[in-house]
Design a protein around this motif. Structure first.
Motif, mmCIF file in Angstrom:
data_model
loop_
_atom_site.group_PDB
_atom_site.id
_atom_site.type_symbol
_atom_site.label_atom_id
_atom_site.label_comp_id
_atom_site.label_asym_id
_atom_site.label_seq_id
_atom_site.Cartn_x
_atom_site.Cartn_y
_atom_site.Cartn_z
ATOM 1 N N GLU A 144 0.815 -1.211 0.000
ATOM 2 C CA GLU A 144 0.000 0.000 0.000
ATOM 3 C C GLU A 144 0.855 1.270 0.000
ATOM 4 O O GLU A 144 1.901 1.317 0.650
ATOM 5 C CB GLU A 144 -0.939 0.021 1.217
ATOM 6 N N THR A 145 0.379 2.259 -0.737
ATOM 7 C CA THR A 145 1.004 3.582 -0.720
ATOM 8 C C THR A 145 0.683 4.207 0.623
ATOM 9 O O THR A 145 -0.484 4.248 1.023
ATOM 10 C CB THR A 145 0.441 4.450 -1.864
ATOM 11 N N PRO A 146 1.700 4.690 1.365
ATOM 12 C CA PRO A 146 1.432 5.239 2.699
ATOM 13 C C PRO A 146 0.682 6.575 2.648
ATOM 14 O O PRO A 146 0.857 7.365 1.716
ATOM 15 C CB PRO A 146 2.829 5.425 3.289
ATOM 16 N N LEU A 147 -0.164 6.791 3.654
ATOM 17 C CA LEU A 147 -0.872 8.065 3.806
ATOM 18 C C LEU A 147 0.010 9.023 4.596
ATOM 19 O O LEU A 147 0.810 8.608 5.432
ATOM 20 C CB LEU A 147 -2.190 7.863 4.557
ATOM 21 N N GLY A 148 -0.141 10.313 4.319
ATOM 22 C CA GLY A 148 0.611 11.318 5.070
ATOM 23 C C GLY A 148 1.124 12.416 4.168
ATOM 24 O O GLY A 148 0.816 12.465 2.970
ATOM 25 N N THR A 149 1.918 13.298 4.758
ATOM 26 C CA THR A 149 2.537 14.390 4.015
ATOM 27 C C THR A 149 4.042 14.180 4.059
ATOM 28 O O THR A 149 4.614 13.993 5.143
ATOM 29 C CB THR A 149 2.151 15.755 4.619
ATOM 30 N N PHE A 150 4.657 14.206 2.896
ATOM 31 C CA PHE A 150 6.069 13.889 2.745
ATOM 32 C C PHE A 150 6.751 14.967 1.906
ATOM 33 O O PHE A 150 6.128 15.573 1.043
ATOM 34 C CB PHE A 150 6.232 12.538 2.024
ATOM 35 N N PRO A 151 8.063 15.146 2.100
ATOM 36 C CA PRO A 151 8.794 16.065 1.225
ATOM 37 C C PRO A 151 9.335 15.331 0.003
ATOM 38 O O PRO A 151 9.624 14.130 0.070
ATOM 39 C CB PRO A 151 9.948 16.536 2.115
ATOM 40 N N VAL A 152 9.452 16.035 -1.104
ATOM 41 C CA VAL A 152 10.161 15.458 -2.253
ATOM 42 C C VAL A 152 11.616 15.312 -1.818
ATOM 43 O O VAL A 152 12.239 16.273 -1.357
ATOM 44 C CB VAL A 152 10.035 16.353 -3.506
ATOM 45 N N LEU A 153 12.150 14.103 -1.933
ATOM 46 C CA LEU A 153 13.496 13.813 -1.439
ATOM 47 C C LEU A 153 14.565 13.853 -2.529
ATOM 48 O O LEU A 153 15.668 14.352 -2.308
ATOM 49 C CB LEU A 153 13.517 12.435 -0.765
ATOM 50 N N ARG A 154 14.236 13.275 -3.676
ATOM 51 C CA ARG A 154 15.198 13.252 -4.779
ATOM 52 C C ARG A 154 14.465 12.948 -6.068
ATOM 53 O O ARG A 154 13.318 12.495 -6.051
ATOM 54 C CB ARG A 154 16.315 12.238 -4.535
ATOM 55 N N LYS A 155 15.170 13.182 -7.178
ATOM 56 C CA LYS A 155 14.576 12.926 -8.495
ATOM 57 C C LYS A 155 15.631 12.243 -9.365
ATOM 58 O O LYS A 155 16.798 12.620 -9.336
ATOM 59 C CB LYS A 155 14.120 14.243 -9.132
ATOM 60 N N VAL A 156 15.178 11.229 -10.098
ATOM 61 C CA VAL A 156 16.076 10.491 -10.996
ATOM 62 C C VAL A 156 15.346 10.341 -12.329
ATOM 63 O O VAL A 156 14.318 9.678 -12.408
ATOM 64 C CB VAL A 156 16.457 9.105 -10.424
ATOM 65 N N LYS A 157 15.917 10.947 -13.370
ATOM 66 C CA LYS A 157 15.244 10.957 -14.672
ATOM 67 C C LYS A 157 15.097 9.559 -15.280
ATOM 68 O O LYS A 157 14.032 9.185 -15.754
ATOM 69 C CB LYS A 157 16.014 11.865 -15.630
ATOM 70 N N ASP A 158 16.150 8.783 -15.297
ATOM 71 C CA ASP A 158 16.129 7.450 -15.918
ATOM 72 C C ASP A 158 16.392 6.377 -14.867
ATOM 73 O O ASP A 158 17.391 5.660 -14.929
ATOM 74 C CB ASP A 158 17.174 7.375 -17.045
ATOM 75 N N GLU A 159 15.495 6.230 -13.938
ATOM 76 C CA GLU A 159 15.648 5.269 -12.844
ATOM 77 C C GLU A 159 15.343 3.847 -13.309
ATOM 78 O O GLU A 159 14.552 3.631 -14.240
ATOM 79 C CB GLU A 159 14.697 5.653 -11.706
ATOM 80 N N TRP A 160 15.974 2.877 -12.659
ATOM 81 C CA TRP A 160 15.735 1.455 -12.911
ATOM 82 C C TRP A 160 15.444 0.791 -11.579
ATOM 83 O O TRP A 160 16.205 0.946 -10.626
ATOM 84 C CB TRP A 160 16.946 0.803 -13.570
ATOM 85 N N SER A 161 14.333 0.065 -11.482
ATOM 86 C CA SER A 161 13.991 -0.640 -10.255
ATOM 87 C C SER A 161 14.725 -1.966 -10.206
ATOM 88 O O SER A 161 14.460 -2.860 -11.014
ATOM 89 C CB SER A 161 12.482 -0.887 -10.192
ATOM 90 N N ARG A 162 15.631 -2.114 -9.257
ATOM 91 C CA ARG A 162 16.329 -3.393 -9.091
ATOM 92 C C ARG A 162 15.397 -4.454 -8.505
ATOM 93 O O ARG A 162 15.362 -5.567 -9.017
ATOM 94 C CB ARG A 162 17.570 -3.194 -8.218
ATOM 95 N N PRO A 163 14.612 -4.134 -7.472
ATOM 96 C CA PRO A 163 13.743 -5.178 -6.909
ATOM 97 C C PRO A 163 12.713 -5.708 -7.906
ATOM 98 O O PRO A 163 12.347 -6.882 -7.862
ATOM 99 C CB PRO A 163 13.042 -4.495 -5.733
ATOM 100 N N TYR A 164 12.220 -4.839 -8.795
ATOM 101 C CA TYR A 164 11.154 -5.254 -9.705
ATOM 102 C C TYR A 164 11.625 -5.323 -11.146
ATOM 103 O O TYR A 164 10.832 -5.543 -12.056
ATOM 104 C CB TYR A 164 9.929 -4.329 -9.545
#
Length: 172
Positions: free
Chosen positions: A98-118
């Motif tokens: 589940e996507t967590p509920l709450g208010t969060f700050p933008v932490l970082r941005k990666v234009k061409d990201e690759w998911s290793r776990p998935y």
């Protein structure tokens, strides 16, 4: 009723009558025409009704940043309590992710990201939780592992528009 109670009631009636008489509203032949007596009191049209209350355009409480509503699968970018972009269709975390509920700050941005776990691409990733939840380009037909999937144009918009530290609010 006691005589004292009747006197009190009668004095209030008398005060109302005297005050109304002074304004020309009582006993002066007033009609529903808006004029009283000899034209001393003229009423115009009634005042306009008060404006409707301002309704916030999103279900979030933030005034700048991104708002995500999981129950409707929509997201917006807001600026100064106004919608700058959206609503945009999303998919979010599936059961167990589940996507967590709450208010969060933008932490970082990666234009061409690759998911290793998935083992897959995550273009235009805009991360907003320490656990790795991000906005990114992804399927709008399949639920995610917690991230917010956007169509390609929206993912790019969120990536280029949201700044590090800016708020992302997730509501049910």
């Amino acid at each position: 009723m006691h005589a004292r109670g009747r006197a009190r009631r009668d004095s209030r009636h008398a005060t109302t009558f005297v005050f109304g008489r002074a304004l020309g509203l009582v006993g002066s032949g007033a009609t529903g025409s808006g004029t009283v007596g000899s034209g001393v009191l003229v009423r115009g049209p009634p005042p306009p009704p008060p404006p409707p209350p301002v309704v916030k355009p999103t279900p979030c409480t933030i005034s700048d940043g991104a708002c995500i509503q999981l129950s409707t699968n929509r997201t917006w970018v807001v600026r100064g309590d106004k919608i700058a972009y959206g609503p945009v269709a999303i998919t979010h975390g599936r059961k167990g992710y589940e996507t967590p509920l709450g208010t969060f700050p933008v932490l970082r941005k990666v234009k061409d990201e690759w998911s290793r776990p998935y083992n897959g691409p995550m273009p235009w990733s805009t991360y907003f939780t320490e656990s790795g939840i991000a906005f990114h380009e992804g399927s709008l037909a399949e639920l995610s592992h917690g991230c917010i999937h956007l169509d390609p144009a929206s993912a790019r918009y969120y990536f280029t528009t949201l700044s590090i530290g800016e708020s992302v609010q997730v509501v049910a």
